[in-house]
Design an enzyme around this catalytic site. Sequence first.
Site, PDB file in Angstrom:
ATOM      1  N   ASP A  52       0.840  -1.205   0.000  1.00  0.00           N
ATOM      2  CA  ASP A  52       0.000   0.000   0.000  1.00  0.00           C
ATOM      3  C   ASP A  52       0.874   1.255   0.000  1.00  0.00           C
ATOM      4  OD1 ASP A  52       0.889  -0.220   2.589  1.00  0.00           O
ATOM      5  OD2 ASP A  52      -1.094  -0.064   3.533  1.00  0.00           O
ATOM      6  N   ASP A  91      -1.168  -6.065  -0.250  1.00  0.00           N
ATOM      7  CA  ASP A  91      -1.563  -5.461   1.025  1.00  0.00           C
ATOM      8  C   ASP A  91      -3.067  -5.219   1.071  1.00  0.00           C
ATOM      9  OD1 ASP A  91       0.453  -4.991   2.889  1.00  0.00           O
ATOM     10  OD2 ASP A  91       1.181  -3.197   1.858  1.00  0.00           O
ATOM     11  N   GLU A 123      -1.569  -5.587   8.571  1.00  0.00           N
ATOM     12  CA  GLU A 123      -0.755  -4.990   9.637  1.00  0.00           C
ATOM     13  C   GLU A 123      -1.424  -5.183  10.992  1.00  0.00           C
ATOM     14  OE1 GLU A 123       0.083  -0.853   8.818  1.00  0.00           O
ATOM     15  OE2 GLU A 123       0.923  -1.310   6.845  1.00  0.00           O
ATOM     16  N   GLU A 190       9.070  -4.147  10.704  1.00  0.00           N
ATOM     17  CA  GLU A 190       9.487  -2.840  10.174  1.00  0.00           C
ATOM     18  C   GLU A 190      10.056  -1.954  11.269  1.00  0.00           C
ATOM     19  OE1 GLU A 190       6.776  -1.003   7.444  1.00  0.00           O
ATOM     20  OE2 GLU A 190       7.897   0.882   7.424  1.00  0.00           O
TER      21      GLU A 190
HETATM   22  O1  KIV Z   1       3.533  -1.125   1.597  1.00  0.00           O
HETATM   23  C1  KIV Z   1       4.718  -1.482   1.664  1.00  0.00           C
HETATM   24  O2  KIV Z   1       5.547  -1.172   0.800  1.00  0.00           O
HETATM   25  C2  KIV Z   1       5.138  -2.267   2.814  1.00  0.00           C
HETATM   26  C3  KIV Z   1       6.603  -2.479   2.987  1.00  0.00           C
HETATM   27  C4  KIV Z   1       7.190  -1.278   3.584  1.00  0.00           C
HETATM   28  C5  KIV Z   1       6.893  -3.694   3.775  1.00  0.00           C
HETATM   29  O3  KIV Z   1       4.337  -2.691   3.589  1.00  0.00           O
END
Ligand code: KIV
Length: 272
Positions: A52, A91, A123, A190
């Site tokens: 995302d 995501d 997440e 992260e």
């Molecule tokens: O959205 C994204 O690029 C991520 C990475 C930072 C792991 O979640």
Amino acid sequence: MSTYNEDNRKVTTHRLIEMKQRREKIAMLTAYDYSMASIIDRAGMDVILVGDSASNVMAGNITTLPITLDQMIYHGKSVVKAVRRALVVVDLPFGTYQGNSKEALNSAIRVMKETHADCIKMEGGAEIRESIERVLCAGIPIMGHLGLTPQSINKFGTYAVRARDENEAKKLVEDAHLLEELGCFAIVLEKIPALLTKQVSEELAIPTISIGAGPYADGQVLVVHDMLGINKEFSPRFLRRYANLYETITEAVSHYIDDVKGQHFPNEQESY
Ligand code: KIV
């Protein structure tokens, strides 16, 4: 060219766990479109994340919060069409899974049906337990994401390193175990201290993937625009730039403008 991945079989969630068992590091990058995904896949990437972060690098938003499920599906479809080997993760965007497990399931099913991706990423830990359980029950593999979770940036109020204090570190370790017990196949960590990543990676059987979380994870991920140097503004300490495409593209575009203005393009061979 990468010397790895002469094995051209499609990467699966199961193969990532096998890679951890034989201590082969997992390479992961983001991609949001067909052309970039095609280059990254042919180079031998293990995992491609339709992150995302598209909200930032593709749409110009300050945070990841505004991107919609329809927009993620658009990016996911474009990437999947290009990929032959890498595992493709999409995501689930902010607001499509946190509050309600039924909505989480519907969002995950839409992503899987409409993009043909291999799995999704969500997440959070204990707070989204019900959503994780429901999505996993439908047979949809989940990559977890702990530490600095950008969808919660308004709660954190800062992009500083997370889990430096004992309580937050303890919760992160508990969440990581919970995600494994629930059945997640991997976890992105992260921006947390490297030694905390080491502890989690040693305690879990599923792979951990670091972004700004040090060298002890089972794999590494970066945002492709950042590592290629397309973004000039974003330079956190964890980012290694492997190219300076901002300069390369600016030079090429300026050269083209000069050629057009000076009537050097097109020439006779470039005309019909
Ligand atoms: O959205 C994204 O690029 C991520 C990475 C930072 C792991 O979640």
